[in-house]
Design an enzyme around this catalytic site. Sequence first.
Site, PDB file in Angstrom:
ATOM      1  CG  ASP A  70     -20.947  21.214  20.096  1.00 21.21           C
ATOM      2  OD1 ASP A  70     -19.703  21.065  20.134  1.00 21.21           O
ATOM      3  OD2 ASP A  70     -21.741  20.332  20.480  1.00 21.21           O
TER       4      ASP A  70
HETATM    5  C1  BGC Z   1     -19.262  18.060  21.390  1.00 21.42           C
HETATM    6  C2  BGC Z   1     -18.959  19.062  22.481  1.00 21.42           C
HETATM    7  C3  BGC Z   1     -17.461  19.179  22.651  1.00 21.42           C
HETATM    8  C4  BGC Z   1     -16.847  19.582  21.331  1.00 21.42           C
HETATM    9  C5  BGC Z   1     -15.347  19.761  21.388  1.00 21.42           C
HETATM   10  C6  BGC Z   1     -18.510  18.376  20.116  1.00 21.42           C
HETATM   11  O1  BGC Z   1     -18.634  17.354  19.186  1.00 21.42           O
HETATM   12  O2  BGC Z   1     -20.634  18.033  21.151  1.00 21.42           O
HETATM   13  O3  BGC Z   1     -19.576  18.677  23.666  1.00 21.42           O
HETATM   14  O4  BGC Z   1     -17.156  20.081  23.665  1.00 21.42           O
HETATM   15  O5  BGC Z   1     -17.137  18.585  20.361  1.00 21.42           O
HETATM   16  O6  BGC Z   1     -14.709  18.546  21.459  1.00 21.42           O
END
Ligand code: BGC
Length: 784
Positions: A299
């Site tokens: 993530d």
């Molecule tokens: C989120 C993800 C997301 C990623 C990219 C993160 O903060 O938890 O679900 O895909 O950001 O934006």
Amino acid sequence: MNILKNYAAGLSLAVLFANTVTVKAQSTQNPPQLGKNSIKEVIAAMTLQEKVTLLVGSGKAPKPKPAGNGKPGVSNGWVPEPPMIGHTETKVPGAAGNTTAIPRLGIPSMVLSDGPAGVRISPTRKGDSTHTYYATAWPVGTLLASTWDPQVVNTVGKAFGNEVKEYGVDILLAPGVNIHRNPLNGRNFEYYSEDPLVAGTIAGALINGIQSNGVGTSIKHFVANNQESNRNYNNSIVSERALRELYLKVFRIGISASNPWTVMSSYNRVNGVYTAQRKDLLTTVLRDEWKYKGFVMTDWGGGYDWIAEMNAGNDLIMPGRPDQIETLINAVQHDSLSVKVLDRNVEHMLNIILKSPSFQKYAYSNKPDLKAHAEIARKAATEGMILLKDQGHVLPISHSVKTIAAFGNATYNTIPGGTGSGEVNKAYVISIYQGLTNAGYQPDESLKNAYTQYFQNAKTGQQPRRRSFGEMPTSDSLLNATVQHNDVALITIGRNAGEGNDRNLENNYKLTAEEKQQFKTIADAFHAKGKKVIAVLNIGGVIDMNEWQDNADAILLAWQPGQEAGNAIADVLSGKVNPSGKLATTFPVNYEDVPSAKNFPGTPANHPEQVVYQEGIYVGYRYYDSFNVKPMYEFGYGLSYTDFALSNLKLSSATFNGTVTATVNVKNTGKIAGKEVVQIYVTAPAKTIDKPTQELKAFGKTRLLQPGESQQLTFIIKAADLASFHTDNSEWITDAGKYEVKAGISSRDIKQTATFNVPKSIMVEKDHKAVQPEVAIDELKAKR
Ligand code: BGC
């Protein structure tokens, strides 16, 4: 040590962190090319720097910050934006990230974009006034799950994936499938269900639809990321059995149904270690046991030890920073990271890059058919709305009703979906007011004007901002006039939430005092004149019903239905569509009834560093049914404007021989065409291990059945579906004994039962010991 010293003299960090790596040192005359030469040959020709830069994203453009002000390691944290180093341009503005291109070897950059309810990119671009880049806001995940209809969701996926492709994106960062462990999780709207079978099956259908376009998905967040409070640091302490039977199971079902191109590891720690750094999770379970073939990415900013991430099999670090590259290169130089590991991870990535639209130089149009997709979004939204209550058949709204007094901020500011990376830049949202008007009703104009004025005043500061869900107060005179002039009252309750924060119990899960008071005042005034009150719930997660619902004659749970919200809601209220959605998540009577209530969001309360999943496998209906706790609206529940009868439940054999096939007839016994969801629950013998009273083992939805029409549904149950995980010897075992099969239209409305016998216990699978807790958990156990 400085990478500039050791590799590619003359390279600047800026160049390194553009989407492209330029390598002078190792370039040969005719290096192998991805697609023309084998992946092994390409890897053999890669420099260390090239390998590492491929495994670290190319940095990213900033994304909008949701409300919340935390830092990593601080309660309700939001990941800080990584520095934008040399990230001068991206192919798709607003996309969440990119992988790094290595043109020397024919490796393009891939574009990765959020998210679960629509392609999240910038809707407009600098210097480009002739074109917009809006994407369809689809119904949120919880609504899609509530359809219980893989076909409907697959259709959404096909159209959704078309937008991914036509906007130049390679991989969509979706779906999010984390189990609804607790109703306060701020991201529950993105997620599907409290049950792994429903969530995994529906997510698998979405992935198959999206990927049928030749683009990828990222099933997320792997694993036990069931809250937002302190999400970057929090440690989920959970038994291996609960992980295997629920939290991992949903991913396993989704992955085996659809083979997503990528998996996203989560922010949290699980049993002490960051998921991105757990080899037993990302390699032993995911690849060795489940045979997963795609690649794993972090993530955004997940985990803290990049070397451990590489070793664990977290192939790609997103969104990528220069110091991560530096660290990995140093590690190889100092023998604390093997090139073999990098080669393995690179191979995982190249396998996927080969399939990507960017590699295939797909000439995307930037012109998906948004009009056609809006129709699909509207239809899907109607399929996942749930009729919770319809006392005296207020719904569908009778033909004689024309005038509607429509109250509630969300009637006018209808909420299509949640916030954060799950939000979509859509061209429009049809409000409930607009939807009612489009359907030929006459919603009260003076009310509309009052709300419009109220919003205007709030914006310009002419009235003090009110606490939380500042519902417009309705004056006595306005209320009296609307009672007089309208046939029926409609009151919308709205809730929004998203990434970075969990919801509060007071004034969010529970209605505010003003909301409750106002609901009662309006309802009393209409009831006094013999007029009915319809509630519409425009919410992304479970709310309290106990304190107010007696004041409503009918309740439609519309969830957050995407950009066509108002039209879809009017379709169901008017009876154009007969509701057929069912709850994939329980509404309890009181929040305190939720099995994780005492363990959410963890300890210490204001800054949770750890959360113990003390309820074990008893999540949702598994708990309510096993411990005789009556829910307000149970799992699987949902009314229809017609009635159905189930009959003739038959099993292929009374003795289990590897599989058992159940068939059941469903007949529409009412006066309106409709669809029914048949749910197959099984009560297993609990001789060797404690088990929930019943578990969902299969489900199916009928086609639209005309009055009097019947359909036979067929369900296949395999030994693996019946097995429980025995932690001591890491075995999935289907116990010998008597199994009761129950066909119902909710978990508590069982219509038919049958039994079969498993003559000898079956060891279905032997796994490795993995992701085990470091501490003893005093886990809840049911007795039967
Ligand atoms: C989120 C993800 C997301 C990623 C990219 C993160 O903060 O938890 O679900 O895909 O950001 O934006």
